[in-house]
Design a protein around this motif. Structure first.
Motif, mmCIF file in Angstrom:
data_model
loop_
_atom_site.group_PDB
_atom_site.id
_atom_site.type_symbol
_atom_site.label_atom_id
_atom_site.label_comp_id
_atom_site.label_asym_id
_atom_site.label_seq_id
_atom_site.Cartn_x
_atom_site.Cartn_y
_atom_site.Cartn_z
ATOM 1 N N ARG A 507 0.853 -1.188 0.000
ATOM 2 C CA ARG A 507 0.000 0.000 0.000
ATOM 3 C C ARG A 507 0.886 1.234 0.000
ATOM 4 O O ARG A 507 2.101 1.160 0.257
ATOM 5 C CB ARG A 507 -0.925 0.002 1.223
ATOM 6 N N VAL A 508 0.284 2.393 -0.248
ATOM 7 C CA VAL A 508 0.998 3.677 -0.265
ATOM 8 C C VAL A 508 0.741 4.384 1.054
ATOM 9 O O VAL A 508 -0.411 4.484 1.500
ATOM 10 C CB VAL A 508 0.544 4.551 -1.449
ATOM 11 N N ALA A 509 1.790 4.874 1.690
ATOM 12 C CA ALA A 509 1.671 5.610 2.945
ATOM 13 C C ALA A 509 2.043 7.075 2.718
ATOM 14 O O ALA A 509 2.846 7.399 1.834
ATOM 15 C CB ALA A 509 2.575 5.003 4.012
ATOM 16 N N PHE A 510 1.468 7.967 3.527
ATOM 17 C CA PHE A 510 1.684 9.409 3.414
ATOM 18 C C PHE A 510 2.140 9.949 4.768
ATOM 19 O O PHE A 510 1.643 9.522 5.822
ATOM 20 C CB PHE A 510 0.413 10.132 2.985
ATOM 21 N N GLY A 511 3.060 10.898 4.725
ATOM 22 C CA GLY A 511 3.535 11.498 5.967
ATOM 23 C C GLY A 511 4.577 12.558 5.698
ATOM 24 O O GLY A 511 4.599 13.207 4.638
ATOM 25 N N PHE A 512 5.469 12.753 6.690
ATOM 26 C CA PHE A 512 6.524 13.760 6.625
ATOM 27 C C PHE A 512 7.867 13.090 6.839
ATOM 28 O O PHE A 512 8.009 12.199 7.693
ATOM 29 C CB PHE A 512 6.328 14.825 7.720
ATOM 30 N N THR A 513 8.877 13.532 6.094
ATOM 31 C CA THR A 513 10.242 13.107 6.381
ATOM 32 C C THR A 513 10.746 13.859 7.608
ATOM 33 O O THR A 513 10.220 14.911 7.982
ATOM 34 C CB THR A 513 11.153 13.393 5.186
ATOM 35 N N SER A 514 11.777 13.331 8.223
ATOM 36 C CA SER A 514 12.340 13.943 9.436
ATOM 37 C C SER A 514 13.449 14.899 9.022
ATOM 38 O O SER A 514 14.503 14.473 8.533
ATOM 39 C CB SER A 514 12.883 12.864 10.379
ATOM 40 N N ALA A 515 13.230 16.194 9.215
ATOM 41 C CA ALA A 515 14.207 17.205 8.799
ATOM 42 C C ALA A 515 14.069 18.413 9.705
ATOM 43 O O ALA A 515 13.205 18.471 10.592
ATOM 44 C CB ALA A 515 13.997 17.577 7.345
ATOM 45 N N THR A 523 10.917 20.439 12.981
ATOM 46 C CA THR A 523 9.902 21.313 12.394
ATOM 47 C C THR A 523 9.688 20.872 10.956
ATOM 48 O O THR A 523 10.576 21.019 10.106
ATOM 49 C CB THR A 523 10.339 22.778 12.447
ATOM 50 N N LEU A 524 8.520 20.326 10.694
ATOM 51 C CA LEU A 524 8.215 19.731 9.398
ATOM 52 C C LEU A 524 7.427 20.724 8.554
ATOM 53 O O LEU A 524 6.433 21.290 9.019
ATOM 54 C CB LEU A 524 7.425 18.435 9.579
ATOM 55 N N THR A 525 7.851 20.937 7.317
ATOM 56 C CA THR A 525 7.235 21.899 6.414
ATOM 57 C C THR A 525 6.517 21.170 5.281
ATOM 58 O O THR A 525 6.523 19.941 5.207
ATOM 59 C CB THR A 525 8.303 22.838 5.830
ATOM 60 N N ASN A 526 5.918 21.952 4.399
ATOM 61 C CA ASN A 526 5.249 21.343 3.246
ATOM 62 C C ASN A 526 6.239 20.641 2.324
ATOM 63 O O ASN A 526 5.875 19.713 1.598
ATOM 64 C CB ASN A 526 4.466 22.392 2.467
ATOM 65 N N ASN A 527 7.518 21.047 2.357
ATOM 66 C CA ASN A 527 8.524 20.366 1.546
ATOM 67 C C ASN A 527 8.902 19.004 2.115
ATOM 68 O O ASN A 527 9.572 18.223 1.431
ATOM 69 C CB ASN A 527 9.775 21.227 1.411
ATOM 70 N N ASN A 528 8.508 18.724 3.353
ATOM 71 C CA ASN A 528 8.780 17.417 3.946
ATOM 72 C C ASN A 528 7.659 16.414 3.706
ATOM 73 O O ASN A 528 7.787 15.244 4.112
ATOM 74 C CB ASN A 528 9.001 17.560 5.460
ATOM 75 N N LEU A 529 6.566 16.844 3.103
ATOM 76 C CA LEU A 529 5.513 15.890 2.784
ATOM 77 C C LEU A 529 6.056 14.826 1.833
ATOM 78 O O LEU A 529 6.797 15.123 0.896
ATOM 79 C CB LEU A 529 4.324 16.610 2.149
ATOM 80 N N HIS A 530 5.637 13.587 2.066
ATOM 81 C CA HIS A 530 6.280 12.484 1.345
ATOM 82 C C HIS A 530 5.321 11.317 1.239
ATOM 83 O O HIS A 530 4.334 11.213 1.986
ATOM 84 C CB HIS A 530 7.552 12.065 2.104
ATOM 85 N N ALA A 531 5.588 10.430 0.288
ATOM 86 C CA ALA A 531 4.837 9.188 0.116
ATOM 87 C C ALA A 531 5.825 8.057 -0.093
ATOM 88 O O ALA A 531 6.870 8.238 -0.731
ATOM 89 C CB ALA A 531 3.877 9.284 -1.071
ATOM 90 N N TRP A 532 5.511 6.890 0.460
ATOM 91 C CA TRP A 532 6.384 5.725 0.338
ATOM 92 C C TRP A 532 5.525 4.466 0.299
ATOM 93 O O TRP A 532 4.299 4.532 0.376
ATOM 94 C CB TRP A 532 7.416 5.671 1.458
ATOM 95 N N THR A 533 6.175 3.326 0.196
ATOM 96 C CA THR A 533 5.477 2.051 0.083
ATOM 97 C C THR A 533 5.630 1.262 1.375
ATOM 98 O O THR A 533 6.711 1.272 1.995
ATOM 99 C CB THR A 533 6.030 1.230 -1.096
ATOM 100 N N GLU A 534 4.554 0.596 1.778
ATOM 101 C CA GLU A 534 4.589 -0.330 2.915
ATOM 102 C C GLU A 534 4.207 -1.720 2.408
ATOM 103 O O GLU A 534 3.207 -1.877 1.705
ATOM 104 C CB GLU A 534 3.640 0.114 4.018
ATOM 105 N N VAL A 535 5.017 -2.712 2.777
ATOM 106 C CA VAL A 535 4.829 -4.088 2.329
ATOM 107 C C VAL A 535 4.524 -4.957 3.541
ATOM 108 O O VAL A 535 5.153 -4.809 4.604
ATOM 109 C CB VAL A 535 6.080 -4.616 1.595
ATOM 110 N N TYR A 536 3.562 -5.853 3.371
ATOM 111 C CA TYR A 536 3.152 -6.706 4.490
ATOM 112 C C TYR A 536 3.909 -8.032 4.437
ATOM 113 O O TYR A 536 3.923 -8.720 3.406
ATOM 114 C CB TYR A 536 1.651 -6.975 4.436
ATOM 115 N N PHE A 537 4.540 -8.372 5.575
ATOM 116 C CA PHE A 537 5.218 -9.654 5.735
ATOM 117 C C PHE A 537 4.503 -10.458 6.812
ATOM 118 O O PHE A 537 4.203 -9.936 7.901
ATOM 119 C CB PHE A 537 6.692 -9.445 6.113
#
Length: 825
Positions: A507-515, A523-537
């Motif tokens: 699935r696709v996850a949404f959040g903020f990178t740590s910066a 302090t997370l800004t709009n430039n830290n918004l991010h999407a990544w993949t989560e895989v189920y094991f």
């Protein structure tokens, strides 16, 4: 005429006031200046047209021309005549602005910057509403109906805002509408000649009318109720009463919620819009004792449809009832460590129906029962509240895995619910071939996932850009895998697609990178918004994999199970020590000069979506044609059924009367027996039915029917005009004689083959008609259409009469009448 000019200017001002909610969409006030110019041109043109006493249609055309002139002036294409007059090139330019506005709406979040495409769409919409309001108010004198197009403007920010819209713009628009109604009433009273109170006393021009004061009070009360009621009723928003009904100690913000289920939030549009913003703004501040925190997470897109990846509607329990601990629900195995940390979060500028948390929260503080936790999606959500301006704390479990531990996870059985739910994708041949090539020879799920993950690397030609190139395949996922240019949403969606194609839940996850770290605070800004993949094991849970090139993402995080494939010294698949976060302080989102549409507009939820294998418009055309044919056959079917019923009645009546005459030993051709009243009534009805069928047949074949003629005179005229001949003459005389006896004689005609007579006359009329008349009579019988038109007119008249009676009853409780009654007492 002077009053109408004044009313036209009030209509223009009311339109601008109704457009006040648009201020919540734009950062600046450029849109208002442009709309004011457009509306002023429209109002001025309408005033000149009325001064010249032009008809209403001419006024409308003049206002449309003024709208076109204003748009050409504000949004020129450079091809205009004398710099102002539009040309075909100008219209082409307008079409391109409209086309790009759709893309910009999907690429930018609110509040949006001044983009020509969106400003043009706003000016066009407000100008169109101004024309409609002017025509309804001044041309048709129906100012109450003008509230509908004015309300349409207010619905735009309500539809695009994730958070609720402030009540202030609604109040401003309502004031404009009330001003319009009041101005129309004043104009009508001026034409009447004088004002009066409920007791009949005249009121001078400078005196305030008691009735007018009562109307103003009622208007103010109505607007106040419309604004305050949603804040006070539980379930409509997280309003006043929800603070007392909550089971926890909320922050007391009482903010309005998103206005619907979190499953309907357009996550991809929100991410894409924020990443495309030119300025940086602080959104979230988080303090944690985790020395190396992973991404702060707030939502997932795990539902695949033909439109792309999107969020399901979450289902969970209130956070005040406790959260599951992953250390209790998943197995412990060598190579898996789970440590507990805590975090304090302050929302600065982030309005969503989700609360950002680190993965696997186990307890929360300062979060009330309006918020629920979905253990499968691992998100905290609310259907009533918003995350805006919230402060809260939570404990979470941080999990680390070794590649060996993930490789030891067994593959899910094909019938497992997770595999059925999280491996759904659209079949695409190019994707299937790529996945087969990457996963061939891999021994377990982890090796398959790593092969797919390592494929999205710079050495394979992939790069990061906020603007991506289009393609010619007709499938966005194929275009991305071919062009190899995109940003986080494309990488996350593409990897999720490929992993699912391999039969592994993802699935696709949404959040903020740590910066932007300062001690333990980020302090997370709009430039830290991010999407990544989560895989189920199996037996382990959801494990993150970030396929986006690490050097392009500020605060990018890499792990020992998902190292950076572009690192100078590539780590092995089973390292003994984890790889820390990969952060390039100078790296950030890099935009290219390409102006083409990015792959799978991220917040449209279309990331990695393959369109249909072929165009489906022929099916829609075929379905529409079939539906049209069915609708066209309804009148003909109605006519056939009615004709058969009438002819059956005529034939049955003839046989019944003939048998009665035979039983009475009547002379040939004449019935001598006396019939009962019911039999006489049936004979009359059958004669009337036969005559009605004859009249409908005449109407179908476009033969003149004179209601003033007697049946015998009609039959004689048809014979005299040569419309029938031979046996048809006797048949039509029989039908006329039967109808005349049924109308005027004591006893109706009790013999005669009326059914045969009807068929004989129809054959004669059909033979004498042209081909077009016969075709229309068979497919669209005019007699049926005429009866339907009369039925609609009768229904409309009945509805008007009903509304009149309802209006009379409601007027009994009119405030003016009530006030007049109180004053008289």
């Amino acid at each position: 005429m002077r009053g109408r000019r004044h009313l036209g200017f009030v209509a223009a001002a009311a339109t601008l006031l109704a457009a006040a909610p648009m201020s919540t969409i734009y950062e600046r006030w450029t849109w208002l200046i442009q709309c004011a110019v457009i509306v002023a041109l429209i109002a001025g043109t309408a005033t000149l047209a009325r001064w010249w006493r032009a008809p209403v249609w001419a006024q409308g055309l003049g206002m449309v021309a003024a709208l076109l002139f204003g748009l050409t002036w504000i949004f020129p294409s450079g091809q205009e005549m004398i710099s102002l007059l539009p040309t075909p090139g100008t219209l082409t330019h307008f079409g391109s602005l409209l086309a790009s506005s759709g893309e910009d709406m999907r690429s930018y979040g609110v509040p949006v910057q001044d983009l020509d495409s969106l400003l043009f769409l706003t000016a066009l919409g407000v100008g169109g509403v101004a024309i409609v309001v002017d025509l309804l108010t001044v041309g048709m004198r129906r100012p109450a109906l003008a509230g509908l197009p004015m309300l349409a403007i207010y619905s735009v920010p309500v539809a695009v805002h994730v958070d609720s819209v402030s009540a202030v713009p609604f109040v401003i628009g309502a004031v404009g509408f009330l001003w319009l109604l009041a101005a129309d009433n004043v104009d009508r009273v001026r034409h009447f000649g004088r004002r009066f109170t409920g007791d009949g006393r005249d009121v001078d021009v400078w005196e305030p009318s008691p009735l007018a004061a009562a109307g103003r009070r009622l208007a103010v009360i109505g607007v106040a109720v419309a604004v305050l009621l949603p804040l006070a009723v539980p379930g409509m928003t997280s309003g006043l009463l929800s603070q007392f009904n909550s089971g926890g100690g909320g922050d007391g913000g009482g903010r309005a919620g998103p206005g619907g289920s979190p499953g309907r939030v357009n996550l991809f549009a929100q991410l894409s819009g924020e990443l495309n913003r030119s300025e940086q703004r602080d959104m979230v501040r988080v303090t944690t004792n985790d020395p190396d925190p992973f991404y702060l997470r707030f939502a997932v897109a795990d539902d695949f449809e033909r439109t792309g990846f999107g969020p399901r509607s979450p289902e969970g329990t209130p956070v005040t009832q406790g959260l599951p601990d992953p250390r209790e629900v998943t197995r412990e195995a060598p190579g898996i460590t789970r440590d507990q940390y805590n975090a304090d979060v302050e929302i600065l500028d982030f309005a969503m129906p989700f609360l950002p948390v680190y993965t696997a929260p186990v307890s929360t503080r300062q979060i009330d029962a309006n918020w629920r936790y979905d253990a499968t999606m691992q998100v905290i959500y609310s259907e009533r509240a918003s995350s805006r301006n919230r402060k809260y704390s939570f404990d979470f479990v941080r999990s680390e895995y070794t590649p060996a531990a993930l490789a030891a996870a067994p593959t899910l059985a094909p019938e497992h619910a997770f595999r059925k739910l999280y491996t759904t994708v659209e079949p695409v041949r190019e994707v299937e071939e790529l996945v087969d090539r990457l996963t061939t020879g891999k021994r377990n799920d982890y090796e398959r996932v790593r092969a797919i993950y390592d494929h999205f690397s710079r050495k394979n030609g992939f790069s990061y850009a906020l603007n991506t190139e289009g393609g010619t395949s007709g499938q966005d996922i194929v275009n991305f895998l071919t062009n190899k240019v995109g940003f986080c949403q494309q990488y996350a969606a593409a990897m999720t697609w490929l992993v699912r194609e391999a039969g592994i839940p993802a699935r696709v996850a949404f959040g903020f990178t740590s910066a932007n770290r300062s001690g333990n605070t980020y302090t997370l800004t709009n430039n830290n918004l991010h999407a990544w993949t989560e895989v189920y094991f199996t037996g382990i849970g959801w494990v993150p994999f970030d396929a986006t090139p690490a050097a392009s993402i500020t605060g990018s995080w890499r792990s020992q199970w998902a190292p950076d494939p572009d690192a100078p010294e590539q780590t092995s698949t089973t390292p003994d020590t984890p790889v820390g976060p990969t952060t390039d302080p100078s790296a950030g989102p890099q935009a290219t000069d390409g102006s083409d549409r990015p792959l799978d507009e991220a917040f449209d939820g279309t990331a990695g979506v393959a369109p249909d294998s072929g165009p489906n418009w022929p099916l829609w055309v075929l379905a529409g044609a079939v539906l049209l044919v069915l609708l066209l056959t309804v009148p003909a079917l109605r006519r056939v059924l009615l004709r058969r019923r009438r002819q059956t009645r005529a034939a049955a009546a003839a046989s019944t009367l003939a048998s009665v005459a035979a039983d009475g030993n009547a002379a040939p051709g004449v019935a001598r027996v006396v019939l009962s009243d019911s039999e006489l009534a049936r004979a009359r009805a059958d004669a009337h039915a036969a005559w009605d069928e004859l009249v409908d047949t005449l109407v179908d074949f476009r033969v003149r029917v004179d209601p003033a003629e007697t049946p015998r005179a009609t039959a004689d005229r048809l014979i005299r005009e040569g419309l029938t001949a031979g046996s048809a003459d006797e048949a039509i005389r029989l039908l006329g004689h039967a109808e005349e006896r049924a109308r005027y004689a004591r006893e109706p005609l009790r013999h005669g083959p009326l059914g045969d007579a009807l068929r004989s006359v129809r054959r004669a009329l059909s033979a004498g008609a042209d081909r077009r008349t016969r075709l229309v009579a068979a497919t669209l019988p005019p007699s049926v259409l005429f009866r339907w038109r009369l039925a609609i007119m009768d229904l409309s008249a009945g509805f008007v009469a009903l509304t009149g009676r309802l209006r009379d009853r409601l007027l009994r409780w009119s405030p003016r009448r009530v006030l007049a009654g109180r004053t008289s007492r």
